[in-house]
Write a protein that holds these residues in place. Structure first.
Motif, PDB file in Angstrom:
ATOM      1  N   ASN A   1       0.830  -1.213   0.000  1.00  0.00           N
ATOM      2  CA  ASN A   1       0.000   0.000   0.000  1.00  0.00           C
ATOM      3  C   ASN A   1       0.858   1.255   0.000  1.00  0.00           C
ATOM      4  O   ASN A   1       0.530   2.226  -0.690  1.00  0.00           O
ATOM      5  N   ILE A   2       1.932   1.255   0.757  1.00  0.00           N
ATOM      6  CA  ILE A   2       2.822   2.419   0.787  1.00  0.00           C
ATOM      7  C   ILE A   2       3.447   2.648  -0.583  1.00  0.00           C
ATOM      8  O   ILE A   2       3.513   3.788  -1.067  1.00  0.00           O
ATOM      9  N   ILE A   3       3.889   1.594  -1.239  1.00  0.00           N
ATOM     10  CA  ILE A   3       4.483   1.708  -2.576  1.00  0.00           C
ATOM     11  C   ILE A   3       3.449   2.231  -3.570  1.00  0.00           C
ATOM     12  O   ILE A   3       3.754   3.093  -4.406  1.00  0.00           O
ATOM     13  N   ALA A   4       2.219   1.747  -3.481  1.00  0.00           N
ATOM     14  CA  ALA A   4       1.160   2.216  -4.382  1.00  0.00           C
ATOM     15  C   ALA A   4       0.871   3.702  -4.163  1.00  0.00           C
ATOM     16  O   ALA A   4       0.684   4.452  -5.131  1.00  0.00           O
ATOM     17  N   ILE A   5       0.884   4.143  -2.923  1.00  0.00           N
ATOM     18  CA  ILE A   5       0.646   5.561  -2.629  1.00  0.00           C
ATOM     19  C   ILE A   5       1.791   6.412  -3.161  1.00  0.00           C
ATOM     20  O   ILE A   5       1.564   7.479  -3.755  1.00  0.00           O
ATOM     21  N   ILE A   6       3.023   5.953  -3.000  1.00  0.00           N
ATOM     22  CA  ILE A   6       4.179   6.696  -3.507  1.00  0.00           C
ATOM     23  C   ILE A   6       4.122   6.810  -5.028  1.00  0.00           C
ATOM     24  O   ILE A   6       4.384   7.878  -5.597  1.00  0.00           O
ATOM     25  N   ILE A   7       3.760   5.734  -5.705  1.00  0.00           N
ATOM     26  CA  ILE A   7       3.654   5.760  -7.167  1.00  0.00           C
ATOM     27  C   ILE A   7       2.541   6.713  -7.603  1.00  0.00           C
ATOM     28  O   ILE A   7       2.702   7.465  -8.568  1.00  0.00           O
ATOM     29  N   ALA A   8       1.424   6.721  -6.897  1.00  0.00           N
ATOM     30  CA  ALA A   8       0.323   7.622  -7.243  1.00  0.00           C
ATOM     31  C   ALA A   8       0.730   9.086  -7.051  1.00  0.00           C
ATOM     32  O   ALA A   8       0.453   9.938  -7.909  1.00  0.00           O
ATOM     33  N   ILE A   9       1.408   9.388  -5.954  1.00  0.00           N
ATOM     34  CA  ILE A   9       1.866  10.760  -5.718  1.00  0.00           C
ATOM     35  C   ILE A   9       2.861  11.170  -6.789  1.00  0.00           C
ATOM     36  O   ILE A   9       2.801  12.289  -7.322  1.00  0.00           O
ATOM     37  N   ASP A  10       3.776  10.260  -7.138  1.00  0.00           N
ATOM     38  CA  ASP A  10       4.765  10.551  -8.174  1.00  0.00           C
ATOM     39  C   ASP A  10       4.095  10.785  -9.522  1.00  0.00           C
ATOM     40  O   ASP A  10       4.497  11.661 -10.287  1.00  0.00           O
ATOM     41  N   TRP A  11       3.045  10.015  -9.820  1.00  0.00           N
ATOM     42  CA  TRP A  11       2.315  10.178 -11.081  1.00  0.00           C
ATOM     43  C   TRP A  11       1.689  11.577 -11.179  1.00  0.00           C
ATOM     44  O   TRP A  11       1.837  12.254 -12.190  1.00  0.00           O
ATOM     45  N   PHE A  12       1.009  11.994 -10.111  1.00  0.00           N
ATOM     46  CA  PHE A  12       0.352  13.305 -10.138  1.00  0.00           C
ATOM     47  C   PHE A  12       1.373  14.446 -10.148  1.00  0.00           C
ATOM     48  O   PHE A  12       1.153  15.467 -10.804  1.00  0.00           O
ATOM     49  N   ALA A  13       2.474  14.282  -9.442  1.00  0.00           N
ATOM     50  CA  ALA A  13       3.509  15.318  -9.450  1.00  0.00           C
ATOM     51  C   ALA A  13       4.151  15.426 -10.831  1.00  0.00           C
ATOM     52  O   ALA A  13       4.393  16.526 -11.338  1.00  0.00           O
ATOM     53  N   ALA A  14       4.423  14.274 -11.467  1.00  0.00           N
ATOM     54  CA  ALA A  14       5.008  14.283 -12.806  1.00  0.00           C
ATOM     55  C   ALA A  14       4.034  14.881 -13.818  1.00  0.00           C
ATOM     56  O   ALA A  14       4.442  15.603 -14.735  1.00  0.00           O
ATOM     57  N   LYS A  15       2.752  14.606 -13.633  1.00  0.00           N
ATOM     58  CA  LYS A  15       1.735  15.176 -14.526  1.00  0.00           C
ATOM     59  C   LYS A  15       1.694  16.692 -14.385  1.00  0.00           C
ATOM     60  O   LYS A  15       1.589  17.420 -15.382  1.00  0.00           O
ATOM     61  N   ALA A  16       1.801  17.199 -13.159  1.00  0.00           N
ATOM     62  CA  ALA A  16       1.811  18.647 -12.940  1.00  0.00           C
ATOM     63  C   ALA A  16       3.059  19.277 -13.560  1.00  0.00           C
ATOM     64  O   ALA A  16       2.979  20.348 -14.173  1.00  0.00           O
TER      65      ALA A  16
ATOM     66  N   TRP B   1      10.031   8.799 -13.743  1.00  0.00           N
ATOM     67  CA  TRP B   1      11.035   7.780 -13.434  1.00  0.00           C
ATOM     68  C   TRP B   1      12.248   8.328 -12.697  1.00  0.00           C
ATOM     69  O   TRP B   1      12.854   7.620 -11.893  1.00  0.00           O
ATOM     70  N   MET B   2      12.635   9.552 -12.996  1.00  0.00           N
ATOM     71  CA  MET B   2      13.846  10.121 -12.411  1.00  0.00           C
ATOM     72  C   MET B   2      13.502  11.457 -11.760  1.00  0.00           C
ATOM     73  O   MET B   2      13.999  12.502 -12.190  1.00  0.00           O
ATOM     74  N   ALA B   3      12.672  11.440 -10.743  1.00  0.00           N
ATOM     75  CA  ALA B   3      12.146  12.670 -10.158  1.00  0.00           C
ATOM     76  C   ALA B   3      13.252  13.619  -9.724  1.00  0.00           C
ATOM     77  O   ALA B   3      13.155  14.825  -9.933  1.00  0.00           O
ATOM     78  N   MET B   4      14.303  13.103  -9.163  1.00  0.00           N
ATOM     79  CA  MET B   4      15.376  13.948  -8.660  1.00  0.00           C
ATOM     80  C   MET B   4      16.031  14.755  -9.780  1.00  0.00           C
ATOM     81  O   MET B   4      16.508  15.865  -9.563  1.00  0.00           O
ATOM     82  N   PHE B   5      16.047  14.223 -10.994  1.00  0.00           N
ATOM     83  CA  PHE B   5      16.625  14.922 -12.138  1.00  0.00           C
ATOM     84  C   PHE B   5      15.560  15.580 -13.015  1.00  0.00           C
ATOM     85  O   PHE B   5      15.827  16.589 -13.660  1.00  0.00           O
TER      86      PHE B   5
ATOM     87  N   LYS C   1       8.426  13.450 -23.154  1.00  0.00           N
ATOM     88  CA  LYS C   1       9.607  12.975 -22.430  1.00  0.00           C
ATOM     89  C   LYS C   1       9.758  13.670 -21.078  1.00  0.00           C
ATOM     90  O   LYS C   1      10.311  13.093 -20.147  1.00  0.00           O
ATOM     91  N   TYR C   2       9.251  14.884 -20.943  1.00  0.00           N
ATOM     92  CA  TYR C   2       9.376  15.590 -19.679  1.00  0.00           C
ATOM     93  C   TYR C   2       8.506  14.952 -18.600  1.00  0.00           C
ATOM     94  O   TYR C   2       8.858  14.967 -17.424  1.00  0.00           O
ATOM     95  N   PHE C   3       7.381  14.379 -19.008  1.00  0.00           N
ATOM     96  CA  PHE C   3       6.569  13.623 -18.044  1.00  0.00           C
ATOM     97  C   PHE C   3       7.330  12.403 -17.556  1.00  0.00           C
ATOM     98  O   PHE C   3       7.406  12.143 -16.358  1.00  0.00           O
ATOM     99  N   TRP C   4       7.908  11.651 -18.483  1.00  0.00           N
ATOM    100  CA  TRP C   4       8.596  10.413 -18.107  1.00  0.00           C
ATOM    101  C   TRP C   4       9.872  10.685 -17.328  1.00  0.00           C
ATOM    102  O   TRP C   4      10.225   9.918 -16.431  1.00  0.00           O
ATOM    103  N   TRP C   5      10.576  11.765 -17.646  1.00  0.00           N
ATOM    104  CA  TRP C   5      11.749  12.128 -16.857  1.00  0.00           C
ATOM    105  C   TRP C   5      11.332  12.393 -15.416  1.00  0.00           C
ATOM    106  O   TRP C   5      12.004  11.961 -14.475  1.00  0.00           O
TER     107      TRP C   5
END
Length: 87
Positions: free
Chosen positions: A13-28, A49-53, A42-46
């Motif tokens: 559940n924690i991993i699923a929540i982290i992936i969901a938060i990352d998805w919405f942040a990447a979308k924004a 997958w590589m949020a820090m960069f 490509k900016y969405f996928w960067w």
């Protein structure tokens, strides 16, 4: 044994929540890249997958949307011209 199963469920559940938060942040961040005039996916996928960069990369993108707009033609006012002043 029950603790292991419960622990795995909580971890899943924690991993699923982290992936969901990352998805919405990447979308924004992708929407910000589009507003800046960079509609490449490509900016969405960067960012996903590589949020820090990816996030700093989108933040550092130049604002190309302003350059793509055509500037309004310059209007010369007869009263503001050097030769026409005072006439």
């Amino acid at each position: 044994m029950e603790f292991v199963i419960v622990g795995l469920l909580v971890l899943t559940n924690i991993i699923a929540i982290i992936i969901a938060i990352d998805w919405f942040a990447a979308k924004a961040m992708y929407e910000i890249a589009v507003m800046k005039g960079h509609p490449e996916k490509k900016y969405f996928w960067w960012c996903f997958w590589m949020a820090m960069f990816g996030y700093p990369m989108v933040i550092a993108l130049p604002d190309d949307a302003a350059h793509r707009r055509k500037a309004a033609p310059a209007r010369t006012n007869f009263l503001n011209c050097k030769e026409g002043k005072g006439k």
